[in-house]
Design an enzyme around this catalytic site. Structure first.
Site, PDB file in Angstrom:
ATOM      1  N   ASP A  40      12.491   5.453 -11.266  1.00 12.65           N
ATOM      2  CA  ASP A  40      11.927   6.606 -11.637  1.00 12.65           C
ATOM      3  C   ASP A  40      12.156   7.204 -13.144  1.00 12.65           C
ATOM      4  OD1 ASP A  40      10.802   6.086  -9.106  1.00 12.65           O
ATOM      5  OD2 ASP A  40      12.274   7.489  -7.967  1.00 12.65           O
ATOM      6  N   ASP A  93       4.671   2.730  -5.428  1.00 16.35           N
ATOM      7  CA  ASP A  93       4.836   3.668  -4.428  1.00 16.35           C
ATOM      8  C   ASP A  93       3.746   4.563  -4.825  1.00 16.35           C
ATOM      9  OD1 ASP A  93       5.704   5.382  -2.515  1.00 16.35           O
ATOM     10  OD2 ASP A  93       7.543   5.813  -3.439  1.00 16.35           O
ATOM     11  N   ARG A  94       2.524   4.261  -4.568  1.00 13.83           N
ATOM     12  CA  ARG A  94       1.326   4.863  -4.881  1.00 13.83           C
ATOM     13  C   ARG A  94       0.854   5.940  -4.068  1.00 13.83           C
ATOM     14  NH1 ARG A  94      -2.410   7.856  -5.211  1.00 13.83           N
ATOM     15  NH2 ARG A  94      -4.073   7.787  -6.539  1.00 13.83           N
ATOM     16  N   LYS A  95       1.541   5.747  -2.366  1.00 15.40           N
ATOM     17  CA  LYS A  95       0.972   6.917  -1.525  1.00 15.40           C
ATOM     18  C   LYS A  95      -0.770   7.054  -1.478  1.00 15.40           C
ATOM     19  CE  LYS A  95       5.728   8.713  -1.319  1.00 15.40           C
ATOM     20  NZ  LYS A  95       6.088   8.138  -2.456  1.00 15.40           N
ATOM     21  N   ASP A  98      -6.697   8.830   0.516  1.00 18.83           N
ATOM     22  CA  ASP A  98      -8.061   9.386   0.549  1.00 18.83           C
ATOM     23  C   ASP A  98      -8.804   8.455   1.482  1.00 18.83           C
ATOM     24  OD1 ASP A  98     -10.551  10.784  -0.467  1.00 18.83           O
ATOM     25  OD2 ASP A  98      -9.559  11.012  -2.006  1.00 18.83           O
ATOM     26  N   ILE A  99     -10.340   8.365   1.417  1.00 13.53           N
ATOM     27  CA  ILE A  99     -11.117   7.872   2.236  1.00 13.53           C
ATOM     28  C   ILE A  99     -11.434   6.466   1.755  1.00 13.53           C
ATOM     29  CG2 ILE A  99     -12.723   9.858   2.851  1.00 13.53           C
ATOM     30  CD1 ILE A  99     -14.634   8.626   0.866  1.00 13.53           C
ATOM     31  N   THR A 102     -12.923   5.499  -1.692  1.00 15.17           N
ATOM     32  CA  THR A 102     -11.941   6.064  -3.114  1.00 15.17           C
ATOM     33  C   THR A 102     -10.818   5.218  -3.247  1.00 15.17           C
ATOM     34  OG1 THR A 102     -13.083   8.256  -2.501  1.00 15.17           O
ATOM     35  CG2 THR A 102     -10.979   8.112  -3.930  1.00 15.17           C
ATOM     36  N   TYR A 223      20.086  11.873   2.209  1.00 19.30           N
ATOM     37  CA  TYR A 223      20.353  10.428   2.033  1.00 19.30           C
ATOM     38  C   TYR A 223      21.289  10.202   3.225  1.00 19.30           C
ATOM     39  CZ  TYR A 223      19.205  10.919  -3.096  1.00 19.30           C
ATOM     40  OH  TYR A 223      18.658  11.100  -4.147  1.00 19.30           O
TER      41      TYR A 223
HETATM   42  P1  5BU Z   1      16.008   8.539  -4.844  1.00 17.68           P
HETATM   43  O1  5BU Z   1      16.409   8.932  -6.335  1.00 17.68           O
HETATM   44  O2  5BU Z   1      16.880   7.508  -4.315  1.00 17.68           O
HETATM   45  O3  5BU Z   1      16.094   9.941  -4.001  1.00 17.68           O
HETATM   46  O4  5BU Z   1      14.633   8.428  -4.988  1.00 17.68           O
HETATM   47  C1  5BU Z   1      13.748   7.856  -3.766  1.00 17.68           C
HETATM   48  C2  5BU Z   1      12.580   7.309  -4.304  1.00 17.68           C
HETATM   49  O5  5BU Z   1      11.766   6.962  -3.041  1.00 17.68           O
HETATM   50  C3  5BU Z   1      11.615   8.210  -4.770  1.00 17.68           C
HETATM   51  O6  5BU Z   1      10.824   7.306  -5.722  1.00 17.68           O
HETATM   52  C4  5BU Z   1      10.651   8.938  -3.882  1.00 17.68           C
HETATM   53  O7  5BU Z   1       9.423   8.961  -4.442  1.00 17.68           O
HETATM   54  C5  5BU Z   1      10.710   7.591  -2.795  1.00 17.68           C
HETATM   55  N1  5BU Z   1      10.423   8.124  -1.439  1.00 17.68           N
HETATM   56  C6  5BU Z   1      11.367   9.003  -0.920  1.00 17.68           C
HETATM   57  O8  5BU Z   1      12.143   9.296  -1.293  1.00 17.68           O
HETATM   58  N2  5BU Z   1      11.116   9.313   0.413  1.00 17.68           N
HETATM   59  C7  5BU Z   1       9.871   8.912   1.281  1.00 17.68           C
HETATM   60  O9  5BU Z   1      10.000   9.282   2.360  1.00 17.68           O
HETATM   61  C8  5BU Z   1       9.137   8.073   0.590  1.00 17.68           C
HETATM   62  C9  5BU Z   1       9.265   7.693  -0.685  1.00 17.68           C
HETATM   63 BR1  5BU Z   1       7.397   7.537   1.471  1.00 17.68          BR
END
Ligand code: 5BU
Length: 277
Positions: A40, A93-95, A98-99, A102, A223
Site C-alpha cells: 500500500d 484488492d478491488r472490493k 456493484d451490479i 458494471t 491486528y
Molecule cells: P495493514 O497495513 O496490514 O493494516 O493493511 C491491511 C490491508 O488489507 C489493507 O490494504 C486493507 O485495505 C486490507 N484489508 C483489511 O485490512 N481488512 C479487511 O477486512 C479487508 C482488507 Br477486506
C-alpha cells in the site's frame, strides 16, 4: 474429506478445481510461505522496490492499484516480470460492489484492466449472486479466481452473522470461480444446511489484520498474530501491510525484507503447528 485446514497446502493444490487456487496452493507448498504482502504505497518506485525485496518470501502480492500516483501501464509489465521471477501470484484488492454488468466492465476495462493481470480479485457480497455472475463472465475464461468478503478486520464491521452466512451460500453456488473468503475464521461450519454442498469444498481463507507488534491503528484496524490467525482460527493466508512495509514515507528496503522474512517464518510455523495438532 477432512476440513481443508487439516490438510496440507500440497494436498489441497492437487485436488483443487480452480486454476488460480491450485497455482496459489502449489506455490505456498513449494516456497513454504502463506504470506501475502499488501503493498500500500503511492509511488511506483517504492511499489516495485518492495515487491522485488519481499518476492522470495511471499505466495501472493496484494495490490491497491488505484492508490499509485504515477501509475502507467509499464508498472503492470514490471509487476508481471517480478511475479515470474520470484514466483508469486497477484491479488488486486478491488472490493467490487456493484451490479453484474458494471463490475464486468470495471474488471475488464478502464485504466487498470484488472482481469488481464490479477490472478485473484475480491468482491463484496452485498449486491447478491449477480456480482459473481458478472465477474465470472470476465474472469473464468482467463482462469482467474474470486474471493468474497465474508468478514472484515475493522472494528464495528457490519459483515457478521446472517450476512456472513449468506456470503458463504453465494460462494457455494459458484465454486468454479469463488475460491475463498476474506475472513477472520474458517467458514465450513457457518451456515451449512442439508442442501448446501459442503462435503468436498475447499475455500481458502485470506486474513488481513495481521501484526506481530501492533494491536491496531488509529482508524479501526485490528491486528492478530500469525499464530492466532493460522493455528487457532485455521486461516490459510496472512495478509500483512504496515507490519512489513512500515508507516513512514521513506521505505527502508532492507528492513522491509527482514520483516517479510520474519512474517514468513511466523506464518509457516503457525501452519506446521496446526497440521501437527
Ligand atoms: P495493514 O497495513 O496490514 O493494516 O493493511 C491491511 C490491508 O488489507 C489493507 O490494504 C486493507 O485495505 C486490507 N484489508 C483489511 O485490512 N481488512 C479487511 O477486512 C479487508 C482488507 Br477486506
Amino acid at each position: 474429506m477432512s476440513s481443508p485446514h487439516l490438510r496440507s497446502y500440497e494436498d489441497r493444490a492437487q485436488k483443487h478445481n480452480n486454476p488460480a487456487a491450485r497455482a496459489l496452493l502449489y506455490l505456498m507448498a513449494k516456497k513454504k510461505t502463506n504470506l501475502s504482502v499488501s503493498v500500500d504505497v503511492t509511488r511506483k518506485k517504492d511499489f516495485l522496490a518492495i515487491i522485488d525485496a519481499v518476492g522470495p518470501y511471499v505466495c501472493l502480492i496484494k495490490t491497491h492499484i488505484d492508490i499509485l500516483e504515477d501509475y502507467d501501464p509499464s508498472i503492470i509489465e514490471d509487476l508481471q516480470a517480478l511475479s515470474n521471477e520470484h514466483e508469486f501470484l497477484i491479488f488486486e484488492d478491488r472490493k467490487f460492489a456493484d451490479i453484474g454488468n458494471t463490475v464486468a466492465l470495471q474488471y475488464s476495462s478502464g485504466v487498470y484492466k484488472i482481469a488481464s493481470w490479477a490472478h485473484i480479485t475480491n468482491a463484496h457480497a452485498v449486491p447478491g449472486p449477480s456480482i459473481i455472475a458478472g465477474l465470472a463472465s470476465v474472469g473464468l475464461p482467463l482462469e482467474r479466481g474470486l474471493i468474497l468478503l465474508a468478514e472484515m478486520s475493522s472494528k464495528g464491521a457490519l459483515a457478521t452473522g446472517a450476512y456472513t452466512e449468506d456470503a458463504v451460500r453465494m460462494a457455494r453456488a459458484r465454486r468454479d470461480f469463488v475460491v475463498g473468503f476474506i475472513a477472520q475464521h474458517r467458514m465450513e461450519t457457518i451456515g451449512a444446511r442439508d442442501t448446501d454442498s459442503v462435503g468436498d469444498e475447499d475455500f481458502l481463507i485470506l486474513s488481513p489484520g495481521v501484526g506481530l507488534d501492533a494491536k491496531g491503528d488509529a482508524m479501526g484496524q485490528q491486528y492478530r498474530t500469525p499464530a492466532e490467525v493460522v493455528t487457532d482460527c485455521g486461516c490459510d493466508v496472512i495478509i500483512v501491510g504496515r507490519g512489513i512495509i512500515g508507516t513512514g514515507r521513506d521505505i527502508d528496503v532492507g528492513e522491509v525484507q527482514r520483516q517479510a522474512q520474519r512474517y514468513q517464518v511466523a506464518g509457516w510455523e503457525a501452519y506446521e503447528r496446526r497440521l501437527s495438532r
